[in-house]
Design a protein around this motif. Sequence first.
Motif, mmCIF file in Angstrom:
data_model
loop_
_atom_site.group_PDB
_atom_site.id
_atom_site.type_symbol
_atom_site.label_atom_id
_atom_site.label_comp_id
_atom_site.label_asym_id
_atom_site.label_seq_id
_atom_site.Cartn_x
_atom_site.Cartn_y
_atom_site.Cartn_z
ATOM 1 N N GLY A 214 0.778 -1.213 0.000
ATOM 2 C CA GLY A 214 0.000 0.000 0.000
ATOM 3 C C GLY A 214 0.819 1.278 0.000
ATOM 4 N N ARG A 215 2.141 1.162 -0.144
ATOM 5 C CA ARG A 215 2.997 2.337 -0.098
ATOM 6 C C ARG A 215 2.849 3.153 -1.377
ATOM 7 N NH1 ARG A 215 9.610 2.542 0.343
ATOM 8 N NH2 ARG A 215 9.757 4.545 1.396
ATOM 9 N N GLY A 216 2.893 4.457 -1.225
ATOM 10 C CA GLY A 216 2.785 5.329 -2.381
ATOM 11 C C GLY A 216 4.061 5.358 -3.200
ATOM 12 N N GLU A 217 3.972 5.973 -4.388
ATOM 13 C CA GLU A 217 5.113 6.085 -5.283
ATOM 14 C C GLU A 217 5.950 7.310 -4.937
ATOM 15 O OE1 GLU A 217 6.101 3.937 -7.269
ATOM 16 O OE2 GLU A 217 4.395 2.774 -8.046
ATOM 17 N N ALA A 218 7.260 7.182 -5.119
ATOM 18 C CA ALA A 218 8.164 8.316 -4.929
ATOM 19 C C ALA A 218 7.918 9.363 -6.010
ATOM 20 C CB ALA A 218 9.608 7.849 -4.979
ATOM 21 N N VAL A 219 7.994 10.612 -5.614
ATOM 22 C CA VAL A 219 7.994 11.724 -6.563
ATOM 23 C C VAL A 219 9.351 12.390 -6.431
ATOM 24 C CG1 VAL A 219 6.924 13.898 -7.255
ATOM 25 C CG2 VAL A 219 5.511 12.057 -6.318
ATOM 26 N N TYR A 220 10.169 12.260 -7.485
ATOM 27 C CA TYR A 220 11.515 12.831 -7.465
ATOM 28 C C TYR A 220 11.488 14.260 -7.992
ATOM 29 C CZ TYR A 220 12.941 7.956 -6.892
ATOM 30 O OH TYR A 220 13.086 6.681 -6.433
ATOM 31 N N ARG A 221 12.343 15.076 -7.414
ATOM 32 C CA ARG A 221 12.460 16.453 -7.902
ATOM 33 C C ARG A 221 13.928 16.800 -8.074
ATOM 34 N NH1 ARG A 221 8.711 21.636 -6.734
ATOM 35 N NH2 ARG A 221 9.640 22.916 -8.365
ATOM 36 N N CYS A 222 14.235 17.325 -9.247
ATOM 37 C CA CYS A 222 15.593 17.768 -9.538
ATOM 38 C C CYS A 222 15.473 19.094 -10.271
ATOM 39 C CB CYS A 222 16.320 16.737 -10.392
ATOM 40 S SG CYS A 222 18.051 17.121 -10.706
ATOM 41 N N GLY A 223 15.637 20.185 -9.533
ATOM 42 C CA GLY A 223 15.409 21.493 -10.116
ATOM 43 C C GLY A 223 13.956 21.645 -10.530
ATOM 44 N N SER A 224 13.745 21.947 -11.780
ATOM 45 C CA SER A 224 12.381 22.165 -12.275
ATOM 46 C C SER A 224 11.711 20.881 -12.765
ATOM 47 C CB SER A 224 12.416 23.174 -13.421
ATOM 48 O OG SER A 224 13.246 22.693 -14.478
#
Length: 443
Positions: free
Chosen positions: A406-416
């Motif tokens: 039931g774990r959510g997905e990672a949302v990666y952020r690199c700058g914009s």
Amino acid sequence: METPPLSSTCPAVLVAAPASGQGKTTVAAALARLHARAGWRVRAFKCGPDFLDPHWLALATGQPVHNLDLWMTGEDDARARLHAAALESDLIVVEGVMGLFDGEPSAADLAQRLGLPVLAVIDASAMAGTFGALAFGMQHFRPGLPWAGVLANRVASARHAQMLEGAEGFLGAVMRDAAFTLPERHLGLTVAAELPDALARLDAAADALAQTPLGRMDGAALSRWVVPFEAPAPRATVPPLLAGKTVAVARDTAFCFIYPANLDVLRSLGAQLAFFSPLAGEPLPACDAAWLPGGYPELHAATLATATTSRASLVAHVQAGRPVWAECGGMMPLFDQLATLDGETHAMWGVLPGRVTMQPRLVALGPQQLVLPQGVLRGHTFHYSRCESPLEPACRTESTRGGAGGRGEAVYRCGSLRASYFHAWFASSPEATASLFLAGEAA
């Protein structure tokens, strides 16, 4: 506020089955194709979040195919889309998802909530008398479920068909025939546009269906499936948060998981859309933001690895601080490496650090939502790969399922740049959608 049009009625049917793999898509597309080529105005819809079946339904009807899901798209959205379709259609065909009663919400929930008669498609290739019992059980398992009838699929012979005719609501038998088999691969059906004989397959299926009582139903017979679609409540006007902005959208056979409704939302937000093909080595067109939707990058890894022009333009775009939203397959080529099931490892675009590795089994499946300051985006996840990255996720989606898996997905952020396995349904929050394509918006 927009004033809704008047209520409308139209024959409509939801094509369901006792399980996946019974031939729902083939029958739904054949039914739509049979009437569309006779000059009827036919609209098709797909239950659930699926991207692939709609390609076949769109080919059959010549019209865009939208998804209906009581959770992801919401009941109001589903009602509004069906009502709009009924105003300009002679027949509406809705393809179910999985087995009729599988999932929460299920295709049966949708049919009962919206009054859609259910046509059950049953693969009868390995049964005789049990076919009638299964059809009876599907019809009567849930009291009050609207019912259209049952169709036997993949029948071996005329004698076999005779053994099935006693089933309640029997609407005919479609013989097993390789001429209209729709090929599959790991995520589902092969995209229709990849097959040069795709329309010929649908015509062959429509020809077979035309020999059944179902296929011979005319307008008068189909009138028993007429459904009243009430006008939806007025919807708030979408603010033009992307007015004056151009959003570049990757679109080719590697990036083909695009809800037509998502494009509509971007346009309603005021964005101009510019499409490009990384597979063809095209650079990003002049744009303010970019969207890399999902698809099959793993099947085109070698070509994408050499798409240096596309890569360079994307890197320059990110370095200039312009937003990118990358979903699932749209995210995969952004990492340093992509390893396929055949043991090959491809050096990819290196916009994000890490490695994506294809897996022989499904890694994640299910409804998800992404909570942003501007609103909550609903959607889903469905992938056969794993990502390993030293990047810490900026946030995670939330799964609607508790317990294991039931774990959510990672949302990666690199700058914009923001990237995730999460597929978003933009209409669930136009404001949150706009934030994905505006510079300086927080994750």
